[in-house]
Design an enzyme around this catalytic site. Structure first.
Site, PDB file in Angstrom:
ATOM      1  N   SER A  96       0.838  -1.196   0.000  1.00 32.76           N
ATOM      2  CA  SER A  96       0.000   0.000   0.000  1.00 32.76           C
ATOM      3  C   SER A  96       0.867   1.238   0.000  1.00 32.76           C
ATOM      4  CB  SER A  96      -0.890   0.039   1.244  1.00 32.76           C
ATOM      5  OG  SER A  96      -1.782  -1.025   1.250  1.00 32.76           O
ATOM      6  N   GLU A 121      -1.584  -4.355  14.664  1.00 34.27           N
ATOM      7  CA  GLU A 121      -2.533  -4.061  13.609  1.00 34.27           C
ATOM      8  C   GLU A 121      -3.958  -4.425  14.026  1.00 34.27           C
ATOM      9  OE1 GLU A 121      -2.795  -5.043   8.877  1.00 34.27           O
ATOM     10  OE2 GLU A 121      -1.041  -5.708   9.970  1.00 34.27           O
TER      11      GLU A 121
END
Lengths: 391, 344, 391, 344
Positions: free
Chosen positions: A162, A245
């Site tokens: 990303s 995360e």
């Protein structure tokens, strides 16, 4: 048992709310096609948080963070979402993954150089874990790194990076010892994205978005001092912060989901239903909405329970994988419900309309059960690690 | 009783599949999806030359003399290949024009691929029921490519040239990049009343939409199985893992359900069986359910690759959503099925 | 493509319908607690069919059957169910499993002795395949049989033997060569249930029913001439007729399901719904009923397609496993829907009430996805054999 | 904020689990289910002696001074062990009797296990709202074992001795062999009006029924996991197969969902949070859904063994169905949740 926060925690909430109200950017975020605009916007916001003392809420104070307790983090992320503050995207890897990894395993030099830059919003980090043939099976990664003097020479390919094309640094997993067993012989390296030999190509996803990249490495030279932790010990380094995360930062996503569901109910009050009256008057649609709201409430209760267990035991609980799976499928159920409520408007694109937003959300949501471990892998993890079933 | 394809029907299927496969490869070579907006003229001309547009017309009307089951076979293949074009409107238009002396040339043009038809499904006569049309029709598939609009009212069937006065066509993008929709507005537009009955035409349309959905359910199953055999993770082909294998098994069940009920409905409608109308609704519900679920599972089975634009997986899912909204959603058809049971 | 039957087939239908109308027993079947009563009833009905020329519709004429074509079988089983003829239970194994196996693999002597007795309704057969540790994994069966002169000496245990306590004969799978690979070294044997050393104990199921048995074998002596096919070749013999259980006979079950669904709709017209009006007026319940009816229609279409494929190709198709899985889960969906429609009556037992019948059916239906291979095994079979996925 | 058990709460849980485990073994030894119809007197007396029936009563009223969360803990354990007895009615009855001078002895008897209470949930005042009751109440859990009926009307709370004139109790079997239901008919039966408010009592009842369902969702998960670890097929423990493993994972998700929302609702109700009523409905919906689905999957995971009477698997499923119908089905609660949203 108590679902209320302490007076001190409520004071923290008041501070956070006041600061956010005064500082959250008013205008809309750049629409997203130009990633560089998005990066600039996000870094400016990060700098603002840094200057206000709200950067790195979960980072220890000694590394410039706010050192908030788990409960304070819960409150921060709740307030963050309630204030409509910008979703953390380009700065996500630096703040929630690379930074915490450096804090846990980095050298003094690495920490001194990188951590302030992440917190201040100077740089964007990206991830370099997945490969075309190492998706769910990450440990089979094949990108090679050969030691040559004081450098590693990296050749291979990463995918699903990303914001790779707007990042300065990458947390890169490479195979440094091809003879060792799969999980050994991997190293975790800081890679400067402007190194010669790196070729970055955007991937267009099914939504038309291009924030994912493929990254190709052709004899890219990386100083050995950029290895985090020990050489060949990268798997352990990567696993050390995998939980980050899936932690409290996730609460913001949940609250956004709750708000989207309220929007959907409002929509269902304004469009006709399949039989008569408004969509929300339909028995089936009304019940599906009510069930979704119950599940969103359960999601919050699950997260609260998980956080309070972590506070009590001092370690993150196994529930995280359960919450993650439940969340990912709940998001998809709600998106599907939206498409059923919208009727034909769901398929005819009028840019900017609520229908188009829901359709985009439905499409983007398909990645919920794929990215970061497919739903099959998530169920394996629950079966193996939470329930202790045989492999 | 025989629900298998005859050898003649198999030939039709293979011929259609061959042409569509070749054209699909050609479209890909020319840049894939981006080139697929609207009409693939070369394919359209070839299809017309091969008689696809008049497959079920009487031979006297320039057709091949087959029936709805053979049209169903064609539409399954169109679904499998995501072929762009106003197939449904044009095939229905040809049926509606048969036997109208004034439309003889028009019919010949339609069958020859020289004129395209888009269909407006208007079961509540929202644009009126007389010889002038007024009102808006939204989400008309391939409306931008149409020379003529075929308006299926509650009972009446009318046609209006796209260029007639009072006809305004605004082409819209849709969820599906391979099929555009259009919003069509009629302002006192002159319409020609056709002798056809809208009810059987609408039923045929439902069967053909269901057939297209069936094609998607089948093709995504095959795509998942092929990928699951070759993609390796953890040292094994992913199809060896029960999670993937069982998902494929469920896809196979849905495809078989759809295939059987769509075939049954097509034959029952052709033969005017009393229960045929019920089976048409059932075919539409089960085929679009199968298409949506299989296309979704196919994205899932392809993992990250399934999330890319480059892979076809998303196109099947998006097409399935368009079909879900063509000629009545699943909920609408379930309501149609429940209504007599509620009364009874 | 054609969904109509030929004139000759319709003539067959007329014959079948006329005979069934004249001969199907009028009174209710014995309620079931006394299995011997049930056996007597079933055998009397079998004898009646035999005398009428309708026993063994699918059996070849040379073995006393009617030798009906596949299409005629379809018609027979449709008419059989429409006439409300007795469900085939105690006579099932003899007619649809043991008999066809003997026809396919039995010796002349075995066929001459047993086939007429099965057709005439003289005897009941039961199955002896499953074992406590060989359920889904049938090939791991451990019941031993040692050759001793002209006899096999059998020791071990079988389970899930339906009607074992009212049967004369059993089709018994035993391991005759423990050294051979799993699927070899198994033999298919005709076992007389009155042999010394056999101990039969009924199992109470969760419905309270007792038609399943455990069967214990303590040095039971069975003549070697009772081996069907070759010694050690029993796996092949067992597999040879596995398809029989999943063939046209299954149509009667489907038609009974369709009729039950019509009953359920009638019930939904007579009880109040969750919101207002009758249950059937509820959007959700109405749609679930409509969907179930669509699925029942699809089931019939699938079976027709499967039969016509078999007629065309001459071999039973792979769709059988798909139809079976779909049927088993559809039955459970319909039973669940019934419980939701019934409301509190579903849990309060008034013997003989429609509610009690639906509750019993729900409970009995739990076995649909367990018996004869769990739904997991069915999906494996579809994945492996129909789709050719790797194992 | 803390949704974990305190060490005191953990002690309560362990103590309750220990007693119920021992009694359950004893019941099994005495012939299992057949002996479980109605009341297990020895267990009931022990429970009373240990203070379970007054866990959340003020100490002044002879209780232990805890609150709804601790009662929730008790009911989770009752669900896990399928303990027979009129627990819910008796616990609610004790709450309703507190502070009524005339019922002081009655309350003491109830807490001491000498009098059992069954609860009649009558939110529409079907048996009237005055001091005489007339009408029928069906499916009253453990109605046959009750000395007193506690009638929760729309607002009012009344009690009626089971032996009063005009009270007719017909015990029925239920789907669940471990819990009988009763049809109770009142014919101008004299009722005593209590000062309690039916609304909060009904909410507490919903939480406790949800807690019992949560116990079933948890216990069936554990049972499946234990079985999947030891049962071998194809040379491996069945838990190594993804089909079984993933079913267990889904059971774990449902159990965690139920555990979290039931805990949250119990605490919110105790603390009179404004959103508590909504969370109570949500807890009832999600906990009974979890119980039904997990109990069903647990039967499936046990294969043939799960289909026997001898194994416990069916008992959990049957109990789950009783709980689904106690104090409102899932559909009824979803309607209650949807109603304000529809209005809003």
């Amino acid at each position: 048992m108590d679902i209320r926060f302490s007076a001190a925690e409520e004071a923290f909430r008041a501070d956070a709310r006041a600061w956010l109200e005064a500082n959250v950017p008013r205008g809309p975020r750049p629409a997203g096609v130009d990633l560089r605009e998005r990066r600039d916007y996000d870094l400016a916001w990060q700098r603002r948080m840094f200057e206000g003392g709200w950067a790195g809420v979960s980072w220890p104070r000694e590394f410039g963070g706010r050192g908030a307790s788990l409960m304070e983090q819960v409150i921060w992320y709740e307030e963050y979402a309630r204030a409509g503050a910008p979703e953390i995207t380009t700065t996500f890897v630096g703040l929630n993954h690379a930074g915490p990894t450096l804090i846990a395993c980095g050298s003094e030099e690495q920490k001194a150089y990188h951590l302030p830059r992440i917190l201040r919003g100077d740089v964007v980090w990206c991830q370099g874990f997945s490969e075309p043939n190492a998706g769910s099976d990450l440990a089979s990664l094949q990108t090679r790194a050969v030691v040559d003097g004081a450098e590693l020479v990296v050749s291979g390919q990463k995918i699903w990076t990303s914001f790779g094309n707007v990042a300065e640094f990458q947390e890169l997993l490479v195979r440094t010892d091809p003879e060792a067993p799969r999980h050994r012989g991997i190293s975790w390296v800081i890679c400067a994205m402007d190194s010669p030999g790196i070729d970055i190509r955007p991937i267009t996803t099914l939504t038309g978005d291009q924030h994912f990249c493929e990254v190709f490495y052709d004899e890219v030279r990386i100083p050995l001092r950029n290895v985090v932790g020990q050489l060949h010990d990268g798997w352990r380094v990567a696993m050390a912060t995998l939980g980050f995360e899936r932690g409290t930062a996730f609460l913001s996503e949940q609250i956004r989901l709750a708000r989207r569901l309220e929007d959907l109910a409002a929509l269902a009050r304004s469009v006709p239903g399949p039989r008569a009256g408004r969509a929300i008057d339909d028995d089936e649609i009304g019940r599906r909405l009510a069930l979704a709201r119950a599940e969103v409430a359960a999601l919050r209760a699950m997260t609260y329970r998980s956080v309070s267990l972590a506070v009590r035991t001092g370690v993150p609980g196994a529930e995280a994988s359960i919450i993650r799976l439940f969340f990912s499928e709940l998001v998809q159920r709600i998106d599907l419900l939206a498409l059923d409520i919208l009727g034909p408007a769901a398929v005819e694109r009028c840019e900017g309309s609520p229908a188009a937003r829901w359709a985009d959300s439905y499409l983007a949501g398909l990645s919920q059960t794929i990215g970061g471990g497919t739903k099959d892998i998530q169920r394996n993890i629950i079966g193996d690690r939470v329930l202790g079933l045989p492999r | 009783m025989d629900l298998t394809l005859s050898s003649e029907q198999e030939s039709i299927r293979e011929a259609v599949r061959g042409v569509l496969g070749a054209r699909l490869s050609a479209r890909r070579a020319q840049g894939g999806v981006a080139a697929e907006r609207g009409l693939d003229l070369a394919l359209w001309r070839e299809a017309a030359a091969l008689g696809w547009l008049g497959l079920a017309l009487p031979e006297a009307a320039g057709g091949a003399g087959y029936g709805l089951p053979e049209e169903m076979i064609l539409f399954v293949e169109l679904g499998r290949s995501l072929a762009p074009g106003p197939w449904l409107g044009t095939v229905l238009g040809a049926h509606a024009f048969v036997g109208v002396p004034a439309l003889r040339d028009e019919l010949a043009d339609v069958v020859a691929g020289a004129r395209c038809v888009a269909v407006v499904d208007d079961p509540v006569d929202a644009v009126g029921e007389g010889s002038r049309l007024t009102g808006a029709a939204q989400g008309i598939a391939d409306g931008g490519a149409a020379d003529v609009f075929l308006v299926l009212g509650r009972q009446r069937v009318r046609c209006v040239p796209a260029g007639a006065s009072g006809v305004h066509v605004a082409t819209r993008e849709s969820l599906d990049p391979t099929r555009r929709l259009a919003d069509v507005t009629f302002e006192d537009a002159p319409a020609e009343l056709l002798p056809a009955d809208a009810v059987p035409l609408r039923r045929a349309a439902m069967v053909l939409v269901a057939a297209e959905a069936l094609g998607i359910a089948e093709r995504t199953l095959e795509g998942s199985v092929a990928y699951a055999k070759t993609r390796h993770q953890f040292g094994r082909p992913i199809g060896a893992f029960q999670a993937v294998k069982h998902r494929c098994a469920d896809m196979a069940v849905r495809a078989e359900v759809a295939r059987s009920i769509v075939t049954f409905a097509a034959v029952a409608l052709r033969d005017a069986e009393p229960e045929a109308p019920r089976h048409v609704h059932e075919a539409k519900v089960l085929a679009t359910s199968a298409a949506l679920a299989n296309a979704h599972d196919n994205v899932q089975n392809h993992g990250g690759m399934g999330f890319t634009w480059e892979a076809d997986a998303h196109l099947y899912l998006k097409r399935a959503w368009l079909l879900e909204h063509a000629f009545g959603t699943r909920t609408a058809h379930l309501e149609a099925l429940a209504a007599p049971w509620r009364a009874g």
